[in-house]
Scaffold this active site. Sequence first.
Site, PDB file in Angstrom:
ATOM      1  N   SER A  49      62.949  81.052  29.561  1.00 37.54           N
ATOM      2  CA  SER A  49      62.368  80.543  28.313  1.00 37.54           C
ATOM      3  C   SER A  49      62.958  81.340  27.153  1.00 37.54           C
ATOM      4  O   SER A  49      63.545  82.412  27.358  1.00 37.54           O
ATOM      5  CB  SER A  49      60.846  80.710  28.339  1.00 37.54           C
ATOM      6  OG  SER A  49      60.527  82.098  28.298  1.00 37.54           O
ATOM      7  N   ASP A  84      65.073  77.096  29.464  1.00 34.89           N
ATOM      8  CA  ASP A  84      63.868  76.272  29.634  1.00 34.89           C
ATOM      9  C   ASP A  84      63.294  75.930  28.254  1.00 34.89           C
ATOM     10  O   ASP A  84      63.064  76.830  27.440  1.00 34.89           O
ATOM     11  CB  ASP A  84      62.855  77.084  30.470  1.00 34.89           C
ATOM     12  CG  ASP A  84      61.652  76.270  30.891  1.00 34.89           C
ATOM     13  OD1 ASP A  84      61.772  75.037  31.022  1.00 34.89           O
ATOM     14  OD2 ASP A  84      60.588  76.884  31.120  1.00 34.89           O
ATOM     15  N   ASP A 105      64.771  70.586  24.426  1.00 34.56           N
ATOM     16  CA  ASP A 105      63.461  69.945  24.304  1.00 34.56           C
ATOM     17  C   ASP A 105      63.289  69.422  22.882  1.00 34.56           C
ATOM     18  O   ASP A 105      62.844  70.142  21.989  1.00 34.56           O
ATOM     19  CB  ASP A 105      62.357  70.941  24.673  1.00 34.56           C
ATOM     20  CG  ASP A 105      60.971  70.308  24.569  1.00 34.56           C
ATOM     21  OD1 ASP A 105      60.890  69.122  24.185  1.00 34.56           O
ATOM     22  OD2 ASP A 105      59.988  70.999  24.881  1.00 34.56           O
ATOM     23  N   HIS A 207      57.838  69.245  35.176  1.00 39.32           N
ATOM     24  CA  HIS A 207      57.397  70.542  34.641  1.00 39.32           C
ATOM     25  C   HIS A 207      55.954  70.775  35.074  1.00 39.32           C
ATOM     26  O   HIS A 207      55.298  69.885  35.579  1.00 39.32           O
ATOM     27  CB  HIS A 207      57.495  70.522  33.106  1.00 39.32           C
ATOM     28  CG  HIS A 207      58.890  70.685  32.603  1.00 39.32           C
ATOM     29  ND1 HIS A 207      59.309  71.795  31.926  1.00 39.32           N
ATOM     30  CD2 HIS A 207      59.971  69.876  32.705  1.00 39.32           C
ATOM     31  CE1 HIS A 207      60.585  71.658  31.616  1.00 39.32           C
ATOM     32  NE2 HIS A 207      61.012  70.505  32.083  1.00 39.32           N
ATOM     33  N   THR A 232      53.843  79.756  36.057  1.00 36.34           N
ATOM     34  CA  THR A 232      52.506  80.379  36.020  1.00 36.34           C
ATOM     35  C   THR A 232      52.077  80.923  37.384  1.00 36.34           C
ATOM     36  O   THR A 232      51.484  81.999  37.470  1.00 36.34           O
ATOM     37  CB  THR A 232      51.472  79.352  35.507  1.00 36.34           C
ATOM     38  OG1 THR A 232      51.925  78.867  34.242  1.00 36.34           O
ATOM     39  CG2 THR A 232      50.104  79.975  35.341  1.00 36.34           C
TER      40      THR A 232
HETATM   41  P1  13P Z   1      53.847  76.107  35.150  1.00 36.81           P
HETATM   42  O1  13P Z   1      53.421  76.926  33.963  1.00 36.81           O
HETATM   43  O2  13P Z   1      52.834  75.075  35.492  1.00 36.81           O
HETATM   44  O3  13P Z   1      54.203  76.934  36.299  1.00 36.81           O
HETATM   45  O4  13P Z   1      55.132  75.284  34.667  1.00 36.81           O
HETATM   46  C1  13P Z   1      56.341  75.923  34.387  1.00 36.81           C
HETATM   47  C2  13P Z   1      57.263  75.044  33.642  1.00 36.81           C
HETATM   48  O5  13P Z   1      57.158  73.829  33.646  1.00 36.81           O
HETATM   49  C3  13P Z   1      58.333  75.695  32.875  1.00 36.81           C
HETATM   50  O6  13P Z   1      59.061  74.779  32.123  1.00 36.81           O
END
Ligand code: 13P
Length: 287
Positions: A49, A84, A105, A207, A232
Amino acid sequence: MVISAKEMLQQARAGKYAVAQMNINNLEWTKAILTVAQELNSPMILGVSEGAGKYMTGYKTVVAMTNAMLEEMGITVPVALHLDHGSYEHCYKCIDAGFMSVMFDGSHYPIDENVAKTRELVEVCHAKGISIEAEVGSIGGEEDGVVGMGECADPDECKRITDLGIDFLAAGIGNIHGKYPANWKGLSFETLEAVKAKVGDIPLVLHGGTGIPEDMIKKAISLGVAKINVNTENQLAFAAATRKYIEAGKDLEGKGFDPRKLLAPGVEAIKDVVRTKLELFGSVGKA
Ligand code: 13P
């Protein structure tokens, strides 16, 4: 060396399995994820990210660290390093730093602007052999303590973006980042089928991979999802294992305060999550 994700996702789409995108935050996470990918002979996408890129001091550091780790760990499975939820500016930063895969995005822009920016980035990326993911229909998540419901993408807008030549498409189907609220309605397979009918065989991206029931994951893969993002769940597993270690007082026993020991339970917990996901997504043995 990190590679484009195009080929591995085309193979996954054709073989009806999904490649995991596991987000990284530091060396320990990267090492844990790469170790399991190699152990299970699975392709892997490391997600970065913008926040994680900044935390790791910048995208050049991330590329240099990952490429050196692939070499020194003797990793032979295909590994992509993927921005990401990149903004327009950060896609360019990653392209300059040596990423071979990015996500632009533009889902928060009006569709015409999303199309214009995606078109430009597709050209730039493809001239350099870089794969590009684009998004239609924003993927919800927690912001300021409020959990937004995931939007469902408009299949016609998905077709407009796909026709630009992107390599894989993230279409919102009610999925959200982070934990799902108790009243979540589940994935909209109706939307997924409608999107697939418009866009054809392009690999689709799911995602918000944390907390989606297994049967929904399997159904999504059967309907064309070839990349599933997880972040997560690794964070929660890491935090819980670290807390257990500290609450047991292990950080104060012997050499338990040594950071390599202190972080070890969290690293093992991430490895367990990654193993479980690769089995569920069906990518074991597919490298
Ligand atoms: P989670 O936060 O549900 O694991 O998703 C991660 C994600 O989609 C990163 O782009």
